[in-house]
Motif scaffolding. Structure first.
Motif, PDB file in Angstrom:
ATOM      1  N   ASP A 198       0.846  -1.192   0.000  1.00  0.00           N
ATOM      2  CA  ASP A 198       0.000   0.000   0.000  1.00  0.00           C
ATOM      3  C   ASP A 198       0.884   1.247   0.000  1.00  0.00           C
ATOM      4  OD1 ASP A 198      -2.958   0.976   0.621  1.00  0.00           O
ATOM      5  OD2 ASP A 198      -1.580   2.215   1.797  1.00  0.00           O
ATOM      6  N   SER A 232      -2.795  -5.363  -5.789  1.00  0.00           N
ATOM      7  CA  SER A 232      -2.521  -4.073  -5.158  1.00  0.00           C
ATOM      8  C   SER A 232      -3.789  -3.592  -4.468  1.00  0.00           C
ATOM      9  CB  SER A 232      -2.070  -3.045  -6.202  1.00  0.00           C
ATOM     10  OG  SER A 232      -1.847  -1.780  -5.605  1.00  0.00           O
ATOM     11  N   HIS A 233      -3.627  -2.978  -3.310  1.00  0.00           N
ATOM     12  CA  HIS A 233      -4.806  -2.581  -2.544  1.00  0.00           C
ATOM     13  C   HIS A 233      -5.570  -1.430  -3.180  1.00  0.00           C
ATOM     14  CE1 HIS A 233      -7.358  -2.348   0.933  1.00  0.00           C
ATOM     15  NE2 HIS A 233      -7.010  -1.107   1.198  1.00  0.00           N
ATOM     16  N   ARG A 234      -4.873  -0.486  -3.817  1.00  0.00           N
ATOM     17  CA  ARG A 234      -5.486   0.783  -4.219  1.00  0.00           C
ATOM     18  C   ARG A 234      -5.899   0.830  -5.695  1.00  0.00           C
ATOM     19  NH1 ARG A 234      -4.301   5.345  -0.794  1.00  0.00           N
ATOM     20  NH2 ARG A 234      -3.399   4.534   1.141  1.00  0.00           N
ATOM     21  N   PRO A 235      -7.184   1.012  -5.971  1.00  0.00           N
ATOM     22  CA  PRO A 235      -7.641   1.089  -7.368  1.00  0.00           C
ATOM     23  C   PRO A 235      -7.403   2.445  -8.024  1.00  0.00           C
ATOM     24  CG  PRO A 235      -9.508   1.298  -5.903  1.00  0.00           C
ATOM     25  CD  PRO A 235      -8.325   1.014  -5.030  1.00  0.00           C
ATOM     26  N   CYS A 251      -7.738  -5.320  -7.025  1.00  0.00           N
ATOM     27  CA  CYS A 251      -7.680  -4.294  -5.968  1.00  0.00           C
ATOM     28  C   CYS A 251      -8.892  -4.386  -5.044  1.00  0.00           C
ATOM     29  CB  CYS A 251      -7.645  -2.887  -6.582  1.00  0.00           C
ATOM     30  SG  CYS A 251      -6.276  -2.567  -7.701  1.00  0.00           S
ATOM     31  N   VAL A 293     -12.049  -4.490  -9.189  1.00  0.00           N
ATOM     32  CA  VAL A 293     -12.055  -3.889  -7.853  1.00  0.00           C
ATOM     33  C   VAL A 293     -13.130  -4.573  -7.017  1.00  0.00           C
ATOM     34  CG1 VAL A 293     -12.284  -1.771  -6.502  1.00  0.00           C
ATOM     35  CG2 VAL A 293     -11.289  -1.682  -8.795  1.00  0.00           C
TER      36      VAL A 293
END
Length: 319
Positions: A198, A232-235, A251, A293
Motif C-alpha cells: 500500500d 494491489s490494494h489501491r484502485p 484491488c 475492484v
C-alpha cells in the motif's frame, strides 16, 4: 342485487333527464358518487392501524433489501491467448477483522464451494482498531487449504504494527508480495503473481518505498510472456497500472463506494477518491488488460452503512 341496483340507477337517470334534458352532467355526477362510495369502502376495509402496519412493513422491506449485509459471490471470466489450461482465483479484500460466522465458516465455506487454485488477499485483512483474532483465524484456515498471496492495505500501516502483522501472515506460509514477483505453475500453466505494498508504506515506514518505485521494481523482474497478475490494494492508481501492461490487476480499498443505486450510481464515496469515485467496484478495462475492484468484506467496522452494496467474495476464472 346487481339488477336492482341497475334499475334504481336507470330510474334515477330518467328522472334527472326529465328535469334537465342533459345526460352528460348526470353521467359525471354518478361517476363521482360511485368513486366516493368506493373510496369510503376502501377506507373502511383499511382501518388506520392496518394502514400504519402496512406502511411500517413497506419501510422495513426497503431497509432489509437496501441494507442487506449477506455475503455474495461475484464472478468474472477472462480469456487470454497466453493461457492454455484454465485456473481459478479467489480474491478477498478489506476483511478488517470482521466476523463471518463461527470459525469464519460463512466466508470459508463460500471459498471452499468454488475450490480455487489460488487465494489472493488484497489488503486491509487486518484492522488498526479491531482485534486481529478473526483476521488471523481466516488466514490460518485458508493457508492450510490453498496457496495464498498477501499485500498490505492502508489499515495495516495505520495500526503502527505492520511488521508484526506481516510476521503473523508469513508464519502461516503465506507469501507477502512487497514489490515482488512469484512465477508459479498452476494446472501446467505458468503465471506471474506480482504485488506491491500500500502507498502508506512510504508514509509510515522509514525507508519505505513509493508505489511507483515498486511498480518499476516489479517490471524488471517479470516475464510478460506468461499471464501476469498484479495484486494491489489501491484502485485509484489505475492509470499507473495500465502503463505496465498487466493482464489483470486486482484491488480493493473502495468498499464499493458505500452507497449505491444499481444501474444509476456505482458508488457515492470512496477513500482517496472522494465523492462519486470512478473506481468504486467492478470491472475496468484498458487496452492490454483489465482491473477488477472488489467491494470488500467489511460490514461491521464502517461508520456509514453500506446501501445496495453487499460484501463480496470475488471469483475469477482465466481461460
Amino acid at each position: 342485487m346487481e339488477n336492482n341496483k341497475e334499475k334504481i340507477l336507470n330510474n334515477l337517470k330518467n328522472v334527472m333527464l326529465d328535469n334537465t334534458g342533459d345526460d352528460t352532467l348526470l353521467g359525471d355526477d354518478l361517476d363521482k358518487d360511485e368513486e366516493i362510495v368506493d373510496q369510503k369502502h376502501l377506507k373502511k376495509k383499511l382501518s388506520k392501524p392496518k394502514r400504519i402496519i402496512l406502511l411500517v412493513a413497506a419501510i422495513l422491506l426497503v431497509v432489509v433489501i437496501c441494507c442487506d449485509m449477506r455475503l455474495k459471490t461475484v464472478r468474472y471470466t477472462f480469456d487470454s491467448p497466453k493461457v492454455e489450461n484454465s485456473f481459478k482465483i479467489a480474491l478477498i479484500t478489506d476483511l478488517h477483522g470482521n466476523r463471518y460466522g463461527k470459525n469464519q465458516s460463512t466466508l470459508i465455506d463460500a471459498i471452499d464451494k468454488e475450490n480455487p487454485d489460488l487465494v489472493l488477499l488484497g489488503g486491509d485483512i487486518f484492522d488498526d482498531k479491531i482485534s486481529y483474532e478473526k483476521s488471523e483465524e481466516t488466514i490460518a484456515i485458508l493457508s492450510e487449504k490453498y496457496k495464498c498471496y498477501y499485500v498490505t492495505g492502508n489499515h495495516e500501516y495505520w495500526s503502527r504494527d505492520v511488521d508484526n502483522i506481516i510476521n503473523i501472515v508469513k508464519s502461516y506460509g503465506i507469501t507477502v508480495l512487497e514489490g515482488g514477483v512469484d512465477t508459479i505453475d498452476i494446472n501446467g500453466q505458468m503465471i506471474n503473481i506480482c504485488g506491491v505494498d500500500d502507498p502508506d508504506n512510504y508514509v509510515y515506514l522509514d525507508g519505505g518505498q513509493k508505489i511507483e518505485d515498486q511498480l518499476k521494481q516489479v517490471e524488471k523482474k517479470v516475464n510478460k510472456d506468461y499471464y501476469t497478475i498484479l495484486l494491489s490494494h489501491r484502485p485509484e492508481y489505475y492509470q499507473e497500472y495500465s502503463k505496465y501492461g498487466y493482464d489483470l490487476v486486482l484491488c480493493g480499498h473502495a468498499h464499493g463506494g458505500q452507497w449505491r443505486i444499481p444501474g444509476i450510481l456505482n458508488g457515492l464515496y470512496a477513500p482517496d477518491q472522494g465523492l462519486f469515485p470512478e473506481y468504486a467496484g467492478g470491472l475496468y478495462e484498458y487496452e492490454s488488460g483489465a482491473m477488477v475492484v472488489s467491494r470488500g468484506l467489511d460490514r461491521q467496522g464502517v461508520k456509514v452503512p453500506r446501501i445496495f452494496n453487499r460484501p463480496e467474495l470475488v471469483i475469477i476464472e482465466v481461460e
